[in-house]
Design an enzyme around this catalytic site. Sequence first.
Site: not given
Length: 244
Positions: A25-26, A73
């Site tokens: 993530d990120g 997503n």
Amino acid sequence: MAKANVDFSAIDREKLPKHVAIIMDGNGRWAKKRMMPRSFGHRAGMERVKDIVRMSSDIGISALTLYAFSTENWKRPKEEVGVLMSLLIEYLRRELGELLKEGVRFRFVGMRDRLPAEVQSILDEAMESTKDNTGMDLCVLVNYGSRAEIVEAARLAAEEYAAGKISEVNAEEFEKHLMTAGLPDPDFVIRTSGEQRISNLLLYQIAYAELYFTDVAWPDFDEKEYLAALQQFAGRNRRFGDIK
Ligand code: IPE
Ligand code: IPE
Ligand code: MG
């Protein structure tokens, strides 16, 4: 493959997790901080995948699961979904040779239905060409959601029961229908970039996994960060309900 550029000789191999699952993530926030488009972050994230796969294989992890795209997503803008799908294709085209050389066995876990045909075919190609390898299992979750997986497994087991093919629905029969059947349960889950949640990842399989959350964004999660995570795992006391 070139050796990972961190010295991991000091780590006790016996104390390594057998199956590491990573919520990468990120990427978006990493790019935003650099005033770059989110796609820039996703590309940087893909570079990181290569390093972490290589180090996992070199250090002797038996299975590595990477959460690449969740069923949730699809809510993202179409362009971003397109970028993520293209990067997946690019990664597999570029890395398949290396995976083969390293003896990695590739496995796609997720629902095929909504995936673009080109993605489906490269996933098939990667699985087919690495199926006889005996090294690390690399499991990539694409269009994956754990709740749907569990409901489907329960449905299939119930169907078999109703048809008289099995005498009871138990854990063993149920687990046969999970998309991860045959893989050991992850014993270590890493999530990068500060969020402390599971986001529909392998809910059944991680019942007893150790969890590790780091503020480091995925594109900055290098071998050194990975080693620090593995070292922390090595020091944890896993009791499984016992009092040892
Ligand atoms: C991880 O990075 C990649 C995927 C979820 C596909 P994000 O795109 O979620 O990045 P942030 O969380 O928005 O920073
Ligand atoms: C989790 O990241 C899914 C993947 C890494 C593929 P998200 O960025 O989608 O998770 P949430 O929405 O913040 O929970
Ligand atoms: Mg995110």
